[in-house]
Design a protein around this motif. Structure first.
Motif, PDB file in Angstrom:
ATOM      1  N   THR A 127       0.851  -1.182   0.000  1.00  0.00           N
ATOM      2  CA  THR A 127       0.000   0.000   0.000  1.00  0.00           C
ATOM      3  C   THR A 127       0.890   1.236   0.000  1.00  0.00           C
ATOM      4  O   THR A 127       2.059   1.166   0.345  1.00  0.00           O
ATOM      5  N   PRO A 179      -6.287   2.267   2.132  1.00  0.00           N
ATOM      6  CA  PRO A 179      -6.764   1.578   0.925  1.00  0.00           C
ATOM      7  C   PRO A 179      -6.230   2.077  -0.411  1.00  0.00           C
ATOM      8  O   PRO A 179      -6.847   1.835  -1.442  1.00  0.00           O
ATOM      9  N   VAL A 186      -3.638   1.099  -2.938  1.00  0.00           N
ATOM     10  CA  VAL A 186      -2.871  -0.131  -3.102  1.00  0.00           C
ATOM     11  C   VAL A 186      -2.099  -0.104  -4.420  1.00  0.00           C
ATOM     12  O   VAL A 186      -2.429   0.626  -5.354  1.00  0.00           O
ATOM     13  N   ASP A 218      -0.859  -1.097  -8.015  1.00  0.00           N
ATOM     14  CA  ASP A 218      -1.522  -1.601  -9.204  1.00  0.00           C
ATOM     15  C   ASP A 218      -0.455  -1.900 -10.251  1.00  0.00           C
ATOM     16  O   ASP A 218       0.081  -0.986 -10.889  1.00  0.00           O
ATOM     17  N   HIS A 250      -4.025   2.758  -6.835  1.00  0.00           N
ATOM     18  CA  HIS A 250      -5.455   3.056  -6.955  1.00  0.00           C
ATOM     19  C   HIS A 250      -6.149   2.715  -5.639  1.00  0.00           C
ATOM     20  O   HIS A 250      -5.620   1.993  -4.794  1.00  0.00           O
ATOM     21  N   TRP A 251      -7.344   3.270  -5.482  1.00  0.00           N
ATOM     22  CA  TRP A 251      -8.161   3.026  -4.294  1.00  0.00           C
ATOM     23  C   TRP A 251      -8.824   1.663  -4.388  1.00  0.00           C
ATOM     24  O   TRP A 251      -9.327   1.268  -5.435  1.00  0.00           O
ATOM     25  N   ASP A 252      -8.864   0.946  -3.276  1.00  0.00           N
ATOM     26  CA  ASP A 252      -9.493  -0.367  -3.220  1.00  0.00           C
ATOM     27  C   ASP A 252     -10.427  -0.408  -2.022  1.00  0.00           C
ATOM     28  O   ASP A 252      -9.977  -0.461  -0.867  1.00  0.00           O
ATOM     29  N   ASP A 253     -11.739  -0.419  -2.277  1.00  0.00           N
ATOM     30  CA  ASP A 253     -12.720  -0.451  -1.182  1.00  0.00           C
ATOM     31  C   ASP A 253     -12.599  -1.708  -0.331  1.00  0.00           C
ATOM     32  O   ASP A 253     -13.019  -1.719   0.833  1.00  0.00           O
ATOM     33  N   HIS A 307      -9.940  -3.046   0.792  1.00  0.00           N
ATOM     34  CA  HIS A 307      -8.815  -3.014   1.728  1.00  0.00           C
ATOM     35  C   HIS A 307      -9.203  -2.193   2.965  1.00  0.00           C
ATOM     36  O   HIS A 307      -9.447  -0.992   2.870  1.00  0.00           O
ATOM     37  N   SER A 330     -11.268   9.672   0.284  1.00  0.00           N
ATOM     38  CA  SER A 330     -10.762   8.652  -0.633  1.00  0.00           C
ATOM     39  C   SER A 330      -9.743   9.312  -1.558  1.00  0.00           C
ATOM     40  O   SER A 330      -9.640  10.550  -1.614  1.00  0.00           O
ATOM     41  N   ARG A 383      -9.823   6.992  -6.591  1.00  0.00           N
ATOM     42  CA  ARG A 383     -10.794   5.904  -6.739  1.00  0.00           C
ATOM     43  C   ARG A 383     -10.966   5.531  -8.212  1.00  0.00           C
ATOM     44  O   ARG A 383     -11.094   4.354  -8.565  1.00  0.00           O
TER      45      ARG A 383
END
Length: 449
Positions: A201, A219, A221, A223, A235-238, A240, A291, A294
């Motif tokens: 992350t 979150p 993480v 990519d 990128h954002w990962d819901d 995590h 965030s 996303r």
């Protein structure tokens, strides 16, 4: 149709072309006579004039030397890393050895921060090794603490005001993803500890208290597909879970990290953290966005950063969190003497996702009084970056100065603003004007002579 200039290269974010050493053009006001040393500020300044993202620009350090009420000189220099020596080339291509699969952490932008420890100055960026530089900004080279550093180093290490230790971490894109380090006051690494986390992350900052370190597992993480395409690899990962991890500062390898789930968010920077011996709680303050990225690296619609507080209760296993203020701001700082300890005051700079905001404001928070905010408003068209607190001798926590580079859009020139931290609304005590533009950057420090 005219090409749109990306935000990170527009306005005062645009790079400057020359390295110079100059006398200040003028000084307005009076520089406090006790200020003898240098103010340093690091930031991205792409050597080719272009970069795909603000994180990718070559590191350029700007410094002003003060001595006994005089401004002696201003200087700016690039940090000579392999990326500087090979302008425009792919960082991945320079750093990755396909034969061994190893990454050369000497390949770094060194563009985020500058700190002093054990008589050395380090330019920092979280993707590589520190680069040692001289006070005159000559590059000495990559520094690995006599080989003890085997990972990149965070751009936000913390110096303990009690022990003089330097506490830091390194994050990698492959296992082990996270490693904690502790160096003594003389610069020797005395502890290395792998922290077990499930994936890579973007861990930009962390926090320390007198007895603990707090890791921010959030979150944003890694990519690999974005990285292979040459885009920022995050990128954002819901899926995590956002969480803070608490570890005793001097714990052995068998001591567990205590994890506390928090509401989804990203925290670019912590202001400080401290523990309450009576209750066992740990309070963390920092700048929070709901965030980040996303929709990919161009998505900046996740909200603006605001100052936030988390109170971790290890006995109950719970976290209470609440906003301190709703004014968008970034670059939180406290007095160096307060790092990791209970503190009353903290400072941030107003923040906007605009190339030319109307003006900047600096905020001083009285956290013992519910977060009451004092404000310094720069004139219209004047913008600044991080405000660094500089203590006035052995005075109290809020007795001192705030220093920041500011830019006057009307003249396209810059100056060092020196403010009275205890009377923030007052005009600057002094402005050290330089006959060039200092681009907006990231972080820096005042280093006494």
């Amino acid at each position: 149709m005219a090409e749109t200039i990306p935000l990170h290269l527009a306005g005062n974010n645009a790079p400057v072309a020359e390295e110079v050493t100059l006398e200040p053009a003028k000084v307005t006001g009076e520089i406090p006579a006790e200020l003898s040393g240098q103010f340093f500020r690091n930031g991205p300044n792409p050597r080719t004039g272009w970069s795909p993202h603000s994180f990718a620009g070559d590191g350029m350090i700007h410094t002003i030397a003060l001595d006994g009420g005089r401004a002696r000189w201003y200087r700016n220099r690039y940090v000579r890393t392999p990326l500087y020596e090979h302008p425009g080339e792919s960082r991945f291509a320079l750093a990755f050895d396909p034969g061994t699969g190893r990454i050369d952490y000497r390949v770094t932008t060194a563009n985020t921060h500058l700190i002093a420890h054990a008589g050395r100055l380090f330019a920092l960026e979280e993707g590589g090794f520190p680069y040692e530089v001289t006070p005159d900004l000559a590059t000495i080279g990559a520094y690995t603490f006599d080989g003890a550093l085997q990972t990149p180093m965070t751009a936000h290490p913390k110096t303990c005001p009690i022990t003089g230790e330097l506490l830091f971490f390194g994050s990698r894109l492959r296992p082990p993803y996270l490693t904690y380090y502790r160096a003594d006051a003389a610069g020797k690494v005395v502890q290395t500890r792998v922290i077990d986390v499930p994936r890579a992350t973007m861990m930009h900052d962390f926090a320390v208290t007198r007895d603990h370190v707090i890791f921010l597992d959030l979150p944003v993480v890694f990519d690999a597909a974005q990285a292979a395409a040459g885009a920022p690899p995050w990128h954002w990962d819901d899926a995590h879970q956002a969480r803070f991890g608490v570890l005793p500062r001097t714990a052995g390898d068998d001591a567990p990290v205590r994890w506390f789930d928090i509401a989804p968010c990203y925290v670019w920077h912590t202001m400080n953290a401290f523990e309450d011996p009576a209750t066992g709680t740990i309070t963390v303050t920092g700048t929070r966005v709901p965030s980040l990225w996303r929709g990919g690296p161009e998505d900046v619609g996740g909200g603006l950063p605001t100052l936030h507080r988390w109170t971790l209760d290890p006995r109950a296993g719970t976290v209470a969190e609440a906003p301190v203020d709703d004014a968008p701001s970034e670059y939180p700082r406290v007095a160096d003497s307060a790092i990791g300890l209970p503190h009353r005051y903290g400072y941030t700079t107003s923040f906007a996702l605009e190339a030319e905001p109307e003006r900047s404001e600096i905020y001083a928070y009285d956290l013992a009084d519910g977060g009451v905010r004092a404000v310094h408003r720069f004139p219209a068209g004047h913008t600044c970056g991080e405000a660094v607190f500089v203590a006035a001798g052995a005075a109290g926590e809020n007795d001192g100065y705030l220093m920041t580079f500011a830019h006057d859009r009307a003249t396209d020139r810059s100056y060092l603003a020196i403010l009275d931290a205890a009377d923030l609304a007052a005009p600057p005590l002094a402005e050290v004007h330089v006959p060039v533009r200092v681009p907006a950057g990231f972080h820096g420090n005042w280093i006494p002579a």
